[in-house]
Design a protein around this motif. Structure first.
Motif, mmCIF file in Angstrom:
data_model
loop_
_atom_site.group_PDB
_atom_site.id
_atom_site.type_symbol
_atom_site.label_atom_id
_atom_site.label_comp_id
_atom_site.label_asym_id
_atom_site.label_seq_id
_atom_site.Cartn_x
_atom_site.Cartn_y
_atom_site.Cartn_z
ATOM 1 N N UNK A 1 -17.402 -16.036 -21.894
ATOM 2 C CA UNK A 1 -16.201 -15.384 -21.354
ATOM 3 C C UNK A 1 -14.956 -15.677 -22.196
ATOM 4 N N UNK A 2 -13.937 -14.828 -22.053
ATOM 5 C CA UNK A 2 -12.641 -15.091 -22.683
ATOM 6 C C UNK A 2 -11.894 -16.131 -21.862
ATOM 7 N N UNK A 3 -11.113 -16.963 -22.559
ATOM 8 C CA UNK A 3 -10.292 -17.950 -21.841
ATOM 9 C C UNK A 3 -9.127 -17.284 -21.121
ATOM 10 N N UNK A 4 -8.828 -16.017 -21.465
ATOM 11 C CA UNK A 4 -7.698 -15.318 -20.849
ATOM 12 C C UNK A 4 -8.182 -14.564 -19.599
ATOM 13 N N UNK A 5 -7.688 -14.956 -18.410
ATOM 14 C CA UNK A 5 -8.179 -14.304 -17.183
ATOM 15 C C UNK A 5 -7.793 -12.828 -17.093
ATOM 16 N N UNK A 6 -6.885 -12.379 -17.948
ATOM 17 C CA UNK A 6 -6.518 -10.958 -17.945
ATOM 18 C C UNK A 6 -7.562 -10.116 -18.679
ATOM 19 N N UNK A 7 -8.480 -10.771 -19.391
ATOM 20 C CA UNK A 7 -9.561 -10.047 -20.068
ATOM 21 C C UNK A 7 -10.717 -9.790 -19.095
ATOM 22 N N UNK A 8 -11.616 -8.891 -19.497
ATOM 23 C CA UNK A 8 -12.810 -8.610 -18.703
ATOM 24 C C UNK A 8 -13.988 -9.371 -19.303
ATOM 25 N N UNK A 9 -14.623 -10.219 -18.498
ATOM 26 C CA UNK A 9 -15.766 -10.992 -18.964
ATOM 27 C C UNK A 9 -16.939 -10.812 -18.011
ATOM 28 N N UNK A 10 -18.154 -10.767 -18.583
ATOM 29 C CA UNK A 10 -19.370 -10.676 -17.766
ATOM 30 C C UNK A 10 -20.210 -11.902 -18.102
ATOM 31 N N UNK A 11 -20.469 -12.736 -17.107
ATOM 32 C CA UNK A 11 -21.096 -14.031 -17.366
ATOM 33 C C UNK A 11 -22.281 -14.263 -16.438
ATOM 34 N N UNK A 12 -23.028 -15.304 -16.774
ATOM 35 C CA UNK A 12 -24.142 -15.692 -15.924
ATOM 36 C C UNK A 12 -23.627 -16.532 -14.762
ATOM 37 N N UNK A 13 -24.382 -16.535 -13.673
ATOM 38 C CA UNK A 13 -23.974 -17.260 -12.470
ATOM 39 C C UNK A 13 -24.649 -18.629 -12.460
ATOM 40 N N UNK A 14 -24.070 -19.587 -13.200
ATOM 41 C CA UNK A 14 -24.659 -20.925 -13.288
ATOM 42 C C UNK A 14 -24.705 -21.610 -11.930
ATOM 43 N N UNK A 15 -23.708 -21.331 -11.104
ATOM 44 C CA UNK A 15 -23.675 -21.942 -9.778
ATOM 45 C C UNK A 15 -24.882 -21.458 -8.960
ATOM 46 N N UNK A 16 -25.095 -20.134 -8.952
ATOM 47 C CA UNK A 16 -26.233 -19.572 -8.219
ATOM 48 C C UNK A 16 -27.564 -20.036 -8.801
ATOM 49 N N UNK A 17 -27.637 -20.145 -10.138
ATOM 50 C CA UNK A 17 -28.881 -20.574 -10.786
ATOM 51 C C UNK A 17 -29.252 -21.998 -10.399
ATOM 52 N N UNK A 18 -28.261 -22.894 -10.463
ATOM 53 C CA UNK A 18 -28.513 -24.296 -10.104
ATOM 54 C C UNK A 18 -28.905 -24.398 -8.625
#
Lengths: 339, 339
Positions: B157-174
């Motif tokens: 993901x981008x460090x800038x929250x104004x950007x659009x990022x698509x990431x994996x759900x590490x919380x759900x995976x764990x």
């Protein structure tokens, strides 16, 4: 056809915007920017001022209209992007992308409808050439309908000898593996490999026989053990070899997964690797070769180099003329603790 | 600017050839083909006849001049194309390439000079948007100088929250991994993972604590075992866990390589998997998970879906407006024999 409001402000001014501001036709604006065409110096000056004012960046698409080149190359994979095609793709991208050529990625996933769709798209985009790559070393029929652009086949050669193909040197790879085993004193060598209907399995087996014959040796079990490209097959085949030819002192394996399976079975049966038996793999797939106990001596096909050479052959075909035929890229022997 | 002899015969007629044959300017020929512009019907007819005669295919480059769209998207990988970015790339290519959008592949290899070069090239080619992907799940600074085109970050993901990022759900995976171990009756669970400076290792460890706490459990060794993403580390860590907490009955591992190393050590020490101890991996890397003895229960991050969603978010940003923020793609639990 009119200039879209805001498009200039967004830094995406189009040639039409430049032409409108300069009070000339799109064709004249295009000529002014490409240095061609007869026009009054004041006209060209007006166009250049409009370019400055609108922040227009001379557009490669427009330029390509005039140069007849799009400076793009299609990179088509025929059966997904896997462990073998990735380094080939990256080698090609490296050689092309370092210059001004961009790479259009097309993954046909072995589907002929998808292949036609991508091919039509590449031709519509006027690519300067196409590199075709696949997951296997088996020859494939030439891409249909690409007579007007140069094509180079990488890793999976074309069945047509008039095409340009860049392939791995399976003969040299098999020779390196067997000569290494012989040079380290092994005389009872077994060969365990993948399915017989894969060219990679068939040809490595065929070429392994040559250096064995040169050393006046034969395979310890009298035959090649064809099977699967898997660790499980390596484990099963090692059991069979130990049963039928317990004096086997070397294994040449068709890939690193098989070699790892062989090494596991030998270790679990108390056979020392390499003290009692040497194991040589193929591919230099680092995850597999390094995680093996012990780490595997193996053959590296130089896949990135295959991609790079394919890119250079394509540039040669685009800029001068093609060099048809099959170009082979030599393998390297990587010596680790298993031999 | 004159038509190159032979280019028409080679099926590569240019717009300039059409214009010359029709006796009009390149701009007029372009307008005739794009349906815009005021002109006499006879003029348009002459251009269309020239198109037929020369076998000219309306050129997407020329069309893009007028639509303001190039129908190309840049796919930029920041640190090589590896096991993780390949499925992301293919998912994105699948979603984009099925339509009329082509994908320009750029591999920056973590080199900022290369990144600038590729970025300049993409902007010169007027891409409609860019997808940026990387090998790790750690956030990365936004791509510089791309304010004028939409960008979507996939996996990294981008460090800038104004950007659009698509990431994996590490919380759900764990959570899936730990809840599965708890649901199958395990109460003394150890966690072995990669280096602490990787977000994937840190976050999975952090999120594993939540479902453990919900079940009123603690890690069997009282701490997370951070190390490397390797089988060798899995083997070493399993020894350490068996020494300090011999009653451990479940391992949640940060990746499949670690899980395979753990399973190997357990088997070699005569501990039954899953009879005595269950092992759960992460990644669903088929080569690793299936070759493990026994085959691994693991978490699949749906990497191709991350690529596909990133492509759809990019199309949304190009055609309507961006949906900034972090979009997470859920994981799946794949149950095999190790648990």
């Amino acid at each position: 056809m009119t200039s879209a409001p805001g498009s200039a402000a967004a830094g995406r001014a189009r040639l039409a915007d430049v032409a409108a501001l300069a009070g000339v036709s799109v064709g004249t604006a295009s000529k002014a920017l490409n240095g061609g065409g007869r026009m009054r110096p004041e006209t060209r000056q007006r166009v250049l001022q409009a370019v400055e004012e609108l922040g227009f960046r001379p557009n490669q698409y427009a330029q390509s209209l005039h140069s007849g080149r799009s400076w793009t190359v299609g990179l088509m994979t025929t059966d997904g992007i896997g462990r073998f095609s990735t380094p080939v793709l990256l080698g090609a991208e490296d050689a092309l992308g370092a210059g001004k050529i961009s790479v259009l990625l097309c993954d046909t996933r072995g589907d002929s409808i998808r292949e036609q769709h991508h091919l039509r798209n590449l031709m519509d985009r006027r690519v300067d050439g196409i590199i075709v790559t696949g997951r296997r070393t088996d020859a494939r029929p030439p891409l249909p309908g690409v007579e007007s652009v140069p094509v180079v086949y990488a890793l999976s050669p074309s069945t047509d000898p008039a095409d340009t193909s860049v392939v791995t040197d399976d003969r040299g790879g098999a020779r390196l593996a067997v000569e290494h085993l012989v040079a380290t004193g092994r005389t009872r060598i077994a060969h365990v490999t993948g399915p017989q209907h894969h060219a990679a399995a068939r040809e490595r087996a065929q070429y392994a026989a040559e250096p064995l014959a040169n050393a006046e040796l034969q395979l310890s079990t009298g035959r090649t053990h064809f099977g699967e490209w898997s660790e499980a097959w390596g484990r099963r085949a090692a059991e069979a070899v130990l049963r039928t030819a317990p004096d086997t002192d070397g294994f040449f394996c068709g890939n690193d997964q098989i070699a790892r399976g062989v090494a596991d079975t030998l270790r679990e049966r108390g056979v020392g690797v390499p003290a009692d038996v040497a194991v040589v793999g193929y591919d230099n797939w680092d995850t597999m070769a390094l995680a093996s106990r012990p780490p595997l001596t193996t053959i590296d096909m130089n896949l990135a180099e295959i991609g790079r050479i394919a890119a250079l052959e394509l540039l040669q075909a685009i800029e001068a003329e093609p060099r048809p035929g099959v170009h082979t890229v030599p393998c390297r022997l990587i010596v680790r603790e298993s031999s």
